[in-house]
Write a protein that holds these residues in place. Structure first.
Motif, PDB file in Angstrom:
ATOM      1  N   PRO A  65       0.822  -1.216   0.000  1.00 23.27           N
ATOM      2  CA  PRO A  65       0.000   0.000   0.000  1.00 23.27           C
ATOM      3  C   PRO A  65       0.860   1.272   0.000  1.00 23.27           C
ATOM      4  O   PRO A  65       1.826   1.361   0.744  1.00 23.27           O
ATOM      5  N   TYR A  71      -4.454  -2.422   3.087  1.00 28.09           N
ATOM      6  CA  TYR A  71      -5.505  -1.882   2.225  1.00 28.09           C
ATOM      7  C   TYR A  71      -6.805  -1.852   3.003  1.00 28.09           C
ATOM      8  O   TYR A  71      -7.226  -2.868   3.559  1.00 28.09           O
ATOM      9  N   ARG A  72      -7.445  -0.694   3.023  1.00 31.55           N
ATOM     10  CA  ARG A  72      -8.732  -0.549   3.712  1.00 31.55           C
ATOM     11  C   ARG A  72      -9.868  -1.067   2.836  1.00 31.55           C
ATOM     12  O   ARG A  72      -9.786  -1.019   1.612  1.00 31.55           O
ATOM     13  N   SER A  75     -11.062   0.264  -0.836  1.00 38.11           N
ATOM     14  CA  SER A  75      -9.958   0.797  -1.638  1.00 38.11           C
ATOM     15  C   SER A  75      -9.631  -0.145  -2.798  1.00 38.11           C
ATOM     16  O   SER A  75     -10.249  -1.192  -2.966  1.00 38.11           O
ATOM     17  N   SER A  76      -8.649   0.257  -3.608  1.00 39.70           N
ATOM     18  CA  SER A  76      -8.193  -0.537  -4.754  1.00 39.70           C
ATOM     19  C   SER A  76      -6.763  -0.996  -4.523  1.00 39.70           C
ATOM     20  O   SER A  76      -5.970  -0.286  -3.904  1.00 39.70           O
ATOM     21  N   ALA A  77      -6.438  -2.169  -5.043  1.00 31.96           N
ATOM     22  CA  ALA A  77      -5.094  -2.730  -4.869  1.00 31.96           C
ATOM     23  C   ALA A  77      -4.541  -3.197  -6.214  1.00 31.96           C
ATOM     24  O   ALA A  77      -5.139  -4.059  -6.860  1.00 31.96           O
ATOM     25  N   THR A 137      -5.829  -4.262 -11.509  1.00 35.48           N
ATOM     26  CA  THR A 137      -6.226  -3.658 -10.239  1.00 35.48           C
ATOM     27  C   THR A 137      -7.484  -4.328  -9.716  1.00 35.48           C
ATOM     28  O   THR A 137      -8.432  -4.560 -10.474  1.00 35.48           O
ATOM     29  N   LEU A 141     -12.325  -3.294  -2.546  1.00 39.45           N
ATOM     30  CA  LEU A 141     -12.032  -4.406  -1.630  1.00 39.45           C
ATOM     31  C   LEU A 141     -13.139  -4.522  -0.588  1.00 39.45           C
ATOM     32  O   LEU A 141     -13.613  -3.516  -0.052  1.00 39.45           O
ATOM     33  N   ASP A 144     -10.687  -5.142   4.951  1.00 38.95           N
ATOM     34  CA  ASP A 144      -9.291  -4.743   5.077  1.00 38.95           C
ATOM     35  C   ASP A 144      -8.403  -5.920   4.698  1.00 38.95           C
ATOM     36  O   ASP A 144      -8.689  -7.070   5.073  1.00 38.95           O
ATOM     37  N   ILE A 169       0.054  -9.514   0.164  1.00 38.40           N
ATOM     38  CA  ILE A 169       0.616  -8.178  -0.067  1.00 38.40           C
ATOM     39  C   ILE A 169       2.117  -8.361  -0.230  1.00 38.40           C
ATOM     40  O   ILE A 169       2.755  -9.073   0.542  1.00 38.40           O
TER      41      ILE A 169
END
Length: 194
Positions: A65, A71-72, A75-77, A137, A141, A144, A169
């Motif tokens: 992140p 990552y909350r 959100s996007s990862a 991407t 999400l 978390d 991650i």
């Protein structure tokens, strides 16, 4: 027992010990340069890997992140991965996860025979000018996602079908503050201050 007899007895006991020590040293030297159990071990790979027929998915991770350490939800990862095709021409058509509302694939998606496709994350530059890249991407999400947790991510290819791999991650490439140096946001790193 007289002193000469005592010394002779001690020497006789030391001979087997010395021979044993010599044998251990000699045997230890025998494995130098030889095939050993550890010569076939490879370094641990952070990311998830799997195969869809002739397409290999290797070292799949979520980019670390950019803000914070996880990552909350919502959100996007970005996904970092290497896709390698050893068979006929193929194409990456979809990426999804039950932990995300959607998966977005953009950039180069064609995967010709005997080529690789690299998803490097949003800020990384290609390793070489000839490297073929794609952006992947996971958006929205659903919870978390913290380091140490893996989530299933499914890669779908036009010819090879699909494969699901467990994706963690990736490692943090941000420089860490030195001991006692200021931490972004004020204060000092733990152990700092006088």
């Amino acid at each position: 027992m007289s002193r000469p007899q005592h010394l002779k007895a001690v020497r006789l006991r030391l001979i087997p010990a010395a021979l044993g020590l010599g044998a251990v040293v000699a045997l230890a030297g025998c494995s130098a340069g030889q095939v050993t159990e550890t010569d076939t071990q490879v370094a641990a790979v952070n990311g998830g890997s799997g195969d869809a027929k002739q397409v290999a998915v290797r070292n799949a991770t979520l980019a670390f992140p950019p803000q914070g350490a996880f990552y909350r939800a919502g959100s996007s990862a970005p996904v970092q991965v290497v896709l390698s095709n050893e068979g006929p021409n193929d194409k990456l058509v979809q990426v999804s996860s039950p932990y995300a509302a959607s998966g977005q694939v953009s950039g180069t998606t064609d995967l010709p025979s005997n080529t690789a496709l690299h998803a490097t994350g949003p800020s990384a530059q290609p390793a070489s000018t000839g490297e073929r890249t794609v952006q992947i991407t996971l958006n929205g999400l659903k919870q978390d996602i913290t380091p140490g947790v893996t989530i299933p991510v499914t890669f779908v290819f036009a010819q090879a079908g699909q494969v699901t791999v467990q994706v963690p991650i990736g490692e943090d490439h941000h420089p860490r503050p030195e001991h006692g140096s200021p931490v972004p946001g004020g204060g000092q790193h733990a152990g700092g201050g006088h």
